[in-house]
Each structure stands twice: as C-alpha cells, then as structure tokens.
Design a protein around this motif. Structure first.
Motif: not given
Length: 363
Positions: A146-153, A174-180, A182-189, A217-220
């Motif tokens: 994504g725009l602010h890093g790589t996220r893993v779920l 939702t993860f694929r959209e928010a992970g791309y 959102e800047k903060d991982l907490a917002t993705v959560a 789940a684990v969100l990285l």
C-alpha cells in the motif's frame, strides 16, 4: 481392461470345460464391472457383446446342455441395468467435478494467489482444509502492499461452512482496501472490526443464526521508515514466531479480543506493538489447526520444540519455503493425516535489497 479380461476368461472357461461346468451365464458380470469403471458407451458395448457372446456360446452346446431362455433374459436385463447405472454414475461424477471447480474458484477468490517476492517480502504458505472435498474453510491470509507500507493479515474465522468462508471473504476485502489506503495500522484494525460487525448484522437480517461469529487474527505492518521493526496487532490469535539462525522467539500474544467481540470492552482495537525484527528472521504465523493437532495419544503438536530442533540442526530452515514445508509435514505426520480443523501455515521474511515501495504501488 478388467471387464475385457473377465469377458475373455468366462468365454474361454465355458468353451474349454465339460457340460458339468457351464458358466456362460456369469457373463452378466461383465457389463456390471464396466458400469463401475467405464463410460456409458463402453458399458453399452460390453452389454451388447455379452448378449451376443452368450447366444453364440450357448448355441454351440447340444440342446440338453444349453442354459436356455431364462439365463438369456438375465444377461440382457443385466446389460440394460448396467448401462443405466453407468449413466447415473457418470452424471454424479460430472456434478462432483463441477462442485470441485466451484470450490477451487472460491478458494482462489478468498485466498488469492500471491506473486513471488511480493511487496518486498519473501513468503510461503500452505492451507489444508479439514474437509478435503470442500477445499476451503475459515482460515485466511493475504499480503497487501500500500501507500504507507506492506500489511499482512492471517486469521481464522470461528466455525466452518459457507458462513465462515463469507466472513473470511468480507474481512479480506476490507483488509485489501484499508491496508492500501490507511496510514496507521490501528485504523486498519478498526476497519476490520467494523466490517465483521456489519457482516454479522447483514447475515442476522437474512435470518441466519451466525450473528455471534468472530475471528482471531494477526495484523502486521512493515514500513520502509523502520526496516528493523514490525508492527503487530493481535486479535486473540496464536502469537507469531520469529525464527532465525539464533533461535525462536514469540512476538506479542493475543492480548486483544477477537474481531467481532470488540464491543464487549471499551478502548478500541488491541494495542499496537512495535517489535525488532532482523532481516534474517522469518515470521511464522499458524492457525490453531497446527497447535491443536493431536496424535493417537491425544498429545498436541509441539510446534516450538520442532522449530527449535530444526533451526539448531540447520539454520537454513528459517527460509520461508523450507519452514512451511517442515511444519506442514510435521503436522500431517503427527496427526496421522487426520486434521480436526482447517490448518494454515504462513511464513514471511523481508527481502534484502528490495524496494518495497515499488511493489506496493503496483497493487
């Protein structure tokens, strides 16, 4: 081949034995065997061939030794029934193959194929459904650049069946959209928590009784600004394990409630942890199908002990592909191939020298 050999054997034995051992009526078995092994037209050919052969062989004997009309009716009727049985079997097999194609399409939609070396991460994963015919269940995993890093779920939906698959698909979408974005991982959560509640409300409005479904789940989060750390938010899931040449260590455990149960407490999603992570270390994430796999004596699979033993014997085992294969084979061997739950093993490691931003912007 089996019905053909049976046909030749019955015919030759009947012709080469005396009148005291007449077995030509046994030729009714030929189309019966063909019905279980062959298509409709080969079965019909064997049925017709059996009738013709019966008439020819039986007529070659003197009249007092002939099997007669009753056995002829038996062979003819057996051929007709065998052909009908073959048609029913072939139709059922086609329906089964169609359902398997649907299941495979569903699996590839929920667990989409990931390109190799995706978004600056080397990865390997294996998913084993407890229902072999279904081939898909409630376990899920994905990597989203994504725009602010790589996220893993990685996660596991409570329960089984299509309801669990639907919930997993909703969370992944939702993860694929928010992970791309959102800047903060907490917002993705937070977005994931809101999504599962909305999904439950929708299914409840439809009159289905899965309104209490939840998911661990684990969100990285991997950020280019902090290459030596990883962000972790754990929704009551098995803690990720960092496996490297220097040993095995557990990352923060499930200190938060599973997705869908966040309304039971105040304070928002589980806390975010920033954990040091060496480039040589591989993060291993598993579902409870691994940790709760039992052997014949009821003993759980010793995941950490097996990892420690593997790394001590060969530090190269920390490579994601080898690590996943080791755990997969170990679980299947430990459980005797009988999985009590869907089983997912997923491993990721930063790629040295990769530009993660380029991979992220490609999605």
């Amino acid at each position: 081949m089996p019905p053909l050999l049976l046909y030749l054997g019955i015919t030759l034995v009947d012709l080469r034995t005396t009148e005291r051992f007449r077995i030509i009526s046994w030729i009714v078995l030929v189309p019966g065997i063909a019905a279980a092994l062959c298509g409709v037209w080969p079965t019909a050919v064997f049925a017709l061939l059996s009738v013709v052969t019966y008439v020819a062989v039986d007529s070659a004997w003197p009249q007092q030794y002939q099997a007669g009309l009753a056995d002829f009716v038996l062979v003819a009727l057996g051929g007709v029934l065998a052909t009908l049985a073959s048609a029913v079997r072939v139709r059922g097999e086609r329906q089964m193959l169609h359902m398997r194609d649907i299941a495979e399409t569903t699996r590839r939609t929920v667990l989409r194929p990931l390109p190799p070396h995706w978004a600056g991460l080397e990865h390997a994963g294996v998913y084993l459904a407890s229902d072999v015919d279904a081939r898909v269940g409630g376990d899920f995993y994905d990597i989203q650049p994504g725009l602010h890093g790589t996220r893993v779920l990685v996660g596991d939906v409570q329960g089984k069946g299509l309801g669990a698959v639907e919930t997993a698909a909703a969370l992944l979408g939702t993860f694929r959209e928010a992970g791309y974005h959102e800047k903060d991982l907490a917002t993705v959560a937070e977005r994931l928590e809101i999504r599962i509640r909305r999904h439950r409300g929708h299914t409840t409005a439809l009159g289905r009784n899965d309104g209490d479904r939840f998911a661990t789940a684990v969100l990285l989060g991997f950020s280019e600004d902090a290459p030596g750390t990883v962000e972790v938010i754990n929704f009551g899931h098995e803690p990720p394990l960092a496996v490297g040449p220097h040993g095995v260590r557990a990352l923060p455990g499930g200190d938060g409630l599973p997705l869908g149960l966040g309304d039971l407490v105040d304070g928002g999603p589980p806390p975010l942890h920033r954990v040091p992570l060496d480039r040589e270390e591989t993060l291993l994430l598993v579902t409870d199908g691994v940790t709760e796999a039992r052997d014949a004596d009821g003993e759980f699979y010793p995941l950490v002990r097996e990892l420690v033993r593997a790394v001590e014997a060969d530090p190269g085992r920390a490579e994601p592909g080898r690590l996943v294969r080791r755990i997969r084979d170990g679980v299947l061997r430990h459980s005797g191939g009988h999985l009590g739950d869907d089983t997912t093993v997923f491993a990721i490691r930063r790629l040295p020298g990769e530009d993660p931003v380029r991979g992220r912007l490609q999605s």
